[in-house]
Scaffold this active site. Structure first.
Site, PDB file in Angstrom:
ATOM      1  N   GLU A  91       0.838  -1.193   0.000  1.00 10.68           N
ATOM      2  CA  GLU A  91       0.000   0.000   0.000  1.00 10.68           C
ATOM      3  C   GLU A  91       0.878   1.249   0.000  1.00 10.68           C
ATOM      4  O   GLU A  91       1.905   1.310   0.671  1.00 10.68           O
ATOM      5  CB  GLU A  91      -0.905   0.009   1.232  1.00 10.68           C
ATOM      6  CG  GLU A  91      -1.868   1.199   1.267  1.00 10.68           C
ATOM      7  CD  GLU A  91      -2.791   1.187   2.471  1.00 10.68           C
ATOM      8  OE1 GLU A  91      -3.869   1.791   2.371  1.00 10.68           O
ATOM      9  OE2 GLU A  91      -2.436   0.574   3.499  1.00 10.68           O
ATOM     10  N   LYS A 124     -10.053   1.581  -2.543  1.00 13.65           N
ATOM     11  CA  LYS A 124     -10.279   1.161  -1.159  1.00 13.65           C
ATOM     12  C   LYS A 124     -11.711   1.457  -0.745  1.00 13.65           C
ATOM     13  O   LYS A 124     -12.169   2.601  -0.793  1.00 13.65           O
ATOM     14  CB  LYS A 124      -9.295   1.891  -0.248  1.00 13.65           C
ATOM     15  CG  LYS A 124      -9.230   1.371   1.178  1.00 13.65           C
ATOM     16  CD  LYS A 124      -8.100   2.088   1.920  1.00 13.65           C
ATOM     17  CE  LYS A 124      -7.845   1.490   3.290  1.00 13.65           C
ATOM     18  NZ  LYS A 124      -6.687   2.162   3.945  1.00 13.65           N
ATOM     19  N   CYS A 132      -5.839  -2.939   2.735  1.00  7.58           N
ATOM     20  CA  CYS A 132      -5.616  -2.659   4.145  1.00  7.58           C
ATOM     21  C   CYS A 132      -6.872  -2.833   4.999  1.00  7.58           C
ATOM     22  O   CYS A 132      -7.239  -3.945   5.340  1.00  7.58           O
ATOM     23  CB  CYS A 132      -5.017  -1.264   4.308  1.00  7.58           C
ATOM     24  SG  CYS A 132      -4.158  -1.025   5.884  1.00  7.58           S
TER      25      CYS A 132
END
Length: 301
Positions: free
Chosen positions: A63, A133, A174
């Site tokens: 990331e 995301k 994440c």
């Protein structure tokens, strides 16, 4: 570079690459990230070619591999996808090395909005998938860490997967890892491997990084790869410890917090073995409960 074959099921904190044979060979690149965007991208390209030399067919970056992680950096480092310089470098590297590149994440600018976005590039340099995301990292742990991505970033609204070498691969970023329903949908869509570029911090990393990765793998009977940046010295400190968990939920291999590359094979025989011996998929009580995909469409190749 020397390589080793582990004797144990889960060799911990590997200093050198490790190979596990049969299947799609993947490389998880845990690289250092600094303030110089061009140097970050150059380093990523070098690691892609190094991984290819070691036999990798799919290379995954962490990331925010081209920028420091922090809301104060996202606007400065943001670029359009796929028209920006970082995407051009990844496409060129994937084509030159003839590998699939899961391009970690980069800050994406789309009109007035910013996203935390993962791009995937095929061996001809083509864009295979793009994942924004979905779940933004807004947390407040008193006296430890407060972070609010939503101050700057907008959330994605699609569930993303792509196919490579006959394997369907799901993407999350994440904080997406914490949401089992999203992983359930990707698995229901046929994914055998879930890849999460992530940068857990020094508070949540020791507590949850490994247990969440292994939990998703065991619950869903899939391979799970978590790819972190190496731990820096200033600013946001990433936990590191990039890892691979198999469909039994076993920790197959894991790095420490320093720069390094984890190499392993995704063995579909293991996946089928687990699903045959513990057939939870056909034992689910969909007459009582069900996880539904409410997106207008899923982003796939």
């Amino acid at each position: 570079m020397n390589t080793t074959i582990p004797d144990a099921v889960h060799p911990r904190f590997l200093k050198k690459p490790v190979f596990l044979y049969s299947g799609l060979k993947i490389a998880l690149v845990q690289m250092s990230v600094g303030p110089d965007k061009a140097k970050n991208v150059e380093a990523a390209v070098k690691e892609i070619h190094k991984a290819k030399e070691l036999g990798a067919q799919l290379v995954a970056l962490p990331e925010c591999f081209n920028s420091p992680y922090g809301t104060q950096y996202f606007s400065e480092y943001a670029e359009e996808v796929p028209g920006g310089s970082t995407c051009a470098a990844l496409a060129e590297a994937a084509a030159a090395a003839r590998v699939c590149v899961v391009g970690g994440t980069l800050p994406e600018r789309c009109g007035p909005r910013l996203y935390n976005t993962c791009t995937v590039w095929g061996p001809a340099g083509e864009l295979l998938a793009k994942h924004r995301k979905v779940h933004l990292f807004d947390i407040d742990i008193p006296d430890k860490i407060t972070f609010k991505e939503s101050d700057v970033l907008s959330p994605g609204d699609q569930i993303t997967s792509f196919e490579y070498h006959g394997i369907k691969i799901g993407l999350g970023i994440c904080y997406d890892l914490r949401f089992a329903e999203m992983a359930q949908i990707m698995t229901d869509q046929g994914c055998s491997l879930l890849v999460y570029p992530g940068a857990f911090n020094m508070t949540t990393g020791p507590q949850h990084w490994e247990v969440l990765g292994r939990g998703r793998a065991a619950d869903l009977q899939v391979w799970v790869a978590l790819v972190s940046p190496a731990r820096g010295r200033d600013g946001y400190l990433a936990w590191g410890h990039s890892l691979l968990a198999d469909p039994w939920g076993r920790l197959v291999a894991q790095l420490d917090h320093q720069p390094g590359t984890l190499l392993a094979d995704i063995d579909l025989n293991t996946l089928e073995e687990v699903r045959t011996q513990i057939p939870v998929r056909r034992q689910k009580r969909n007459d009582i409960y069900e996880v539904l995909n409410k997106t207008s469409k899923s982003e796939t190749s």
